[in-house]
Scaffold this active site. Structure first.
Site, PDB file in Angstrom:
ATOM      1  N   HIS A 120       0.875  -1.174   0.000  1.00  0.00           N
ATOM      2  CA  HIS A 120       0.000   0.000   0.000  1.00  0.00           C
ATOM      3  C   HIS A 120       0.912   1.224   0.000  1.00  0.00           C
ATOM      4  O   HIS A 120       1.592   1.500   0.991  1.00  0.00           O
ATOM      5  CB  HIS A 120      -0.920   0.008   1.222  1.00  0.00           C
ATOM      6  CG  HIS A 120      -2.032  -0.989   1.112  1.00  0.00           C
ATOM      7  ND1 HIS A 120      -2.619  -1.577   2.205  1.00  0.00           N
ATOM      8  CD2 HIS A 120      -2.678  -1.489   0.023  1.00  0.00           C
ATOM      9  CE1 HIS A 120      -3.579  -2.394   1.783  1.00  0.00           C
ATOM     10  NE2 HIS A 120      -3.628  -2.357   0.468  1.00  0.00           N
ATOM     11  N   ASN A 179      -3.569  -5.869  -2.026  1.00  0.00           N
ATOM     12  CA  ASN A 179      -3.779  -6.751  -0.871  1.00  0.00           C
ATOM     13  C   ASN A 179      -5.184  -7.370  -0.856  1.00  0.00           C
ATOM     14  O   ASN A 179      -5.639  -7.877   0.164  1.00  0.00           O
ATOM     15  CB  ASN A 179      -3.530  -5.989   0.428  1.00  0.00           C
ATOM     16  CG  ASN A 179      -3.092  -6.900   1.554  1.00  0.00           C
ATOM     17  OD1 ASN A 179      -2.513  -7.975   1.308  1.00  0.00           O
ATOM     18  ND2 ASN A 179      -3.362  -6.504   2.791  1.00  0.00           N
ATOM     19  N   ARG A 180      -5.871  -7.310  -1.987  1.00  0.00           N
ATOM     20  CA  ARG A 180      -7.143  -8.022  -2.169  1.00  0.00           C
ATOM     21  C   ARG A 180      -7.101  -8.884  -3.423  1.00  0.00           C
ATOM     22  O   ARG A 180      -8.114  -9.408  -3.837  1.00  0.00           O
ATOM     23  CB  ARG A 180      -8.309  -7.018  -2.308  1.00  0.00           C
ATOM     24  CG  ARG A 180      -8.481  -6.049  -1.152  1.00  0.00           C
ATOM     25  CD  ARG A 180      -9.027  -6.721   0.099  1.00  0.00           C
ATOM     26  NE  ARG A 180      -9.252  -5.745   1.158  1.00  0.00           N
ATOM     27  CZ  ARG A 180      -8.321  -5.318   2.004  1.00  0.00           C
ATOM     28  NH1 ARG A 180      -7.082  -5.812   1.936  1.00  0.00           N
ATOM     29  NH2 ARG A 180      -8.612  -4.432   2.929  1.00  0.00           N
ATOM     30  N   HIS A 202       2.642  -3.217   6.807  1.00  0.00           N
ATOM     31  CA  HIS A 202       1.707  -2.110   6.528  1.00  0.00           C
ATOM     32  C   HIS A 202       1.748  -1.126   7.687  1.00  0.00           C
ATOM     33  O   HIS A 202       2.348  -1.371   8.721  1.00  0.00           O
ATOM     34  CB  HIS A 202       0.277  -2.661   6.383  1.00  0.00           C
ATOM     35  CG  HIS A 202       0.080  -3.496   5.164  1.00  0.00           C
ATOM     36  ND1 HIS A 202      -0.704  -3.107   4.108  1.00  0.00           N
ATOM     37  CD2 HIS A 202       0.578  -4.710   4.808  1.00  0.00           C
ATOM     38  CE1 HIS A 202      -0.690  -4.034   3.168  1.00  0.00           C
ATOM     39  NE2 HIS A 202       0.073  -5.030   3.566  1.00  0.00           N
ATOM     40  N   SER A 203       1.047  -0.001   7.496  1.00  0.00           N
ATOM     41  CA  SER A 203       0.825   0.887   8.626  1.00  0.00           C
ATOM     42  C   SER A 203      -0.571   1.472   8.460  1.00  0.00           C
ATOM     43  O   SER A 203      -1.014   1.675   7.327  1.00  0.00           O
ATOM     44  CB  SER A 203       1.885   1.999   8.675  1.00  0.00           C
ATOM     45  OG  SER A 203       1.611   3.009   7.723  1.00  0.00           O
ATOM     46  N   TYR A 262     -11.495  -6.456  10.681  1.00  0.00           N
ATOM     47  CA  TYR A 262     -12.650  -6.626   9.798  1.00  0.00           C
ATOM     48  C   TYR A 262     -12.296  -7.683   8.777  1.00  0.00           C
ATOM     49  O   TYR A 262     -11.119  -8.009   8.576  1.00  0.00           O
ATOM     50  CB  TYR A 262     -13.003  -5.305   9.101  1.00  0.00           C
ATOM     51  CG  TYR A 262     -11.874  -4.756   8.275  1.00  0.00           C
ATOM     52  CD1 TYR A 262     -11.801  -5.010   6.912  1.00  0.00           C
ATOM     53  CD2 TYR A 262     -10.845  -4.018   8.850  1.00  0.00           C
ATOM     54  CE1 TYR A 262     -10.748  -4.530   6.148  1.00  0.00           C
ATOM     55  CE2 TYR A 262      -9.788  -3.531   8.094  1.00  0.00           C
ATOM     56  CZ  TYR A 262      -9.749  -3.791   6.748  1.00  0.00           C
ATOM     57  OH  TYR A 262      -8.708  -3.326   5.994  1.00  0.00           O
ATOM     58  N   GLU A 285       0.831  -4.226  11.165  1.00  0.00           N
ATOM     59  CA  GLU A 285       0.407  -2.826  11.044  1.00  0.00           C
ATOM     60  C   GLU A 285       1.267  -2.064  12.046  1.00  0.00           C
ATOM     61  O   GLU A 285       1.124  -2.228  13.260  1.00  0.00           O
ATOM     62  CB  GLU A 285      -1.083  -2.671  11.393  1.00  0.00           C
ATOM     63  CG  GLU A 285      -2.023  -3.340  10.402  1.00  0.00           C
ATOM     64  CD  GLU A 285      -2.245  -2.544   9.120  1.00  0.00           C
ATOM     65  OE1 GLU A 285      -1.699  -1.422   9.004  1.00  0.00           O
ATOM     66  OE2 GLU A 285      -2.961  -3.052   8.230  1.00  0.00           O
TER      67      GLU A 285
END
Ligand code: ZN
Length: 442
Positions: free
Chosen positions: A185, A267-268, A319-320, A373, A395
């Protein structure tokens, strides 16, 4: 005169680039049940909200709200009983501040000496080209430890290069492999520091020889180069890649947000439960693409995993932000080794907590679908599905004081790299020890 004009133009370019975010705001929010979570997702599609962070055990959520939708968003959130409060009124001002800080830092030039063996100092975020040059330099000057590998090309044709770090040139199959990647990302700039810090401590300033004697490493510093370049040059908060050849229904476009109808959320896009918890709308921030692995960038990750899956014991997609160690599956279904994933996740999280700054929250460890989620097609899910026993999404910490959350506090880049590497080392040493046990049993 000409010089003055040039300077003026440069300054104008720098400060004009965030115009699109003039008047946009950040709202902090909390949800109390799944219905409210779904409602926020719905608003994301309907109003063009951009959910930066979902509410979790350690912090509230954060959403970016377009200027023209602020009133409507506030009204609807209130009606749904979702607690929220505006935190940044005009995010463009924050971006201009970040630009000024970054521009000042960029004047500290990096040595162009190709023979230099020095590490890049972690006092700023580097451009894609600078990191590429650095990797070339390391491979040249540390041939006994570093190999530069071209994993393929991005959608726009940039090479996706990565480092293989090994004291035995990847020939000793009795060693486990740790595979980490950053910047999938593109707006999550802090994750670059995690990759650069790890490279520094494994190659340039290695004081813990077991890390490189016992373990082989694959490090992809820029997993989404097109998005990363775009986040530098045009839209600081760009998340997806830059694929722009997919047709879509014009009704999908949220007025004023046409620019968002580009790119796939990498990431999907992986082939695990693909499209079950992600968007089929091209203009959405979590658009999953036209097919599993439709994107050249995810295909690079897939090839690395497939090539080394027998030896990759630990996979970390960095990620962050949010201070989480998350493990598969994104659908909230637990894999058979969930207990061990949790146990090693706690090792990683605890190692970071031990050295974090006191004002930041502890890391939360858990299944991503349960803690945050549900989402499908994630990189860690795919790594686990091909046999990597320990696959995580980290994260990183959201350091206090950076109001717009993805903005980086340059003074804390080193800390971000350092604390993350403490976690990575803990995980790497665990899998090193258990890999040998596993091999002995065979
Ligand atoms: Zn991310």
């Amino acid at each position: 005169m000409f010089r003055v004009l040039t300077v003026f133009l440069l300054v104008s370019v720098v400060y004009a680039k965030h115009e699109i975010y003039e008047g946009w705001s950040n709202y902090e929010f909390e949800v109390e049940n799944e219905a409210q979570t779904k409602y926020v997702f719905m608003l994301e599609d309907q109003l063009g909200l951009d959910i930066w962070s979902h509410p979790g055990p350690s912090h509230s959520g954060m959403v970016l709200v377009p200027k023209d939708k602020k009133e409507e968003a506030a009204h609807k959130l209130r009606l749904a009983g979702i607690k929220f409060r505006p935190t940044v009124d005009n995010v463009k001002e924050q971006l201009d501040i970040e630009d000024r800080i970054m521009a000042a830092a960029s004047r500290r030039t990096v040595s162009s000496d190709i023979t230099s063996k020095a590490a890049l100092p972690l006092d700023r975020v580097y451009t894609w080209e600078e990191v590429e040059d650095y990797m070339v330099r390391l491979a040249r000057n540390y041939p006994d430890k570093v190999t530069l590998v071209n994993g393929g090309s991005s959608f726009e044709g940039r090479p996706i290069n990565y480092l293989r770090i090994s004291s035995t040139n990847f020939q000793d199959t009795s060693k486990p492999v740790v595979f980490m990647q950053s910047l999938l990302h593109s707006r999550e700039w802090l994750t670059q520091a995690a990759a650069l810090y790890a490279i520094d401590k494994l190659v340039v300033n290695n004081t813990e020889s077991d890390l490189i004697n016992d373990i082989d490493w694959i490090i992809v510093p820029t997993a989404n180069p097109d998005g990363f370049v775009y986040s530098h040059e045009t839209d600081r908060w760009w998340r997806k890649n830059r694929r722009d050849d997919i047709e879509f229904d014009s009704e999908e476009i949220i007025p004023g947000l046409e620019d968002w109808c580009v790119g796939v959320d990498l990431n999907r896009n992986h082939d695990v439960d693909w499209a079950s918890f992600s968007s089929n709308k091209v203009c959405a921030g979590d658009f999953h693409g036209t097919a599993p692995f439709s994107e050249p960038e995810t295909s690079v990750t897939k090839r690395i995993l497939d090539e080394h899956k027998d030896r990759i014991e630990l996979f970390l997609d960095i990620h962050s932000y949010g201070s989480y160690v998350l493990y598969p599956y994104g659908t909230a279904i637990l894999p058979p080794n969930a207990l061990m994933l949790h146990r090693v996740g706690i090792l990683i999280g605890n190692a970071i907590d031990a050295v974090k700054l006191p004002e930041n929250p502890n890391y939360t460890v858990g299944n991503s679908g349960l803690v945050l989620y549900r989402a499908s097609g994630g990189t860690d899910d795919y790594a686990l599905s091909v046999g990597v026993p320990y696959a995580y999404t980290l994260e990183l910490t959201q350091f206090r004081g950076s109001n717009t959350r993805f903005s980086v506090n340059l003074a804390l880049l080193e800390q971000g790299g350092y604390e993350t590497f403490e976690g990575i080392k803990a995980g790497a040493r665990f899998v090193r020890d258990n890999y040998r046990m596993r091999k002995d049993r065979q």
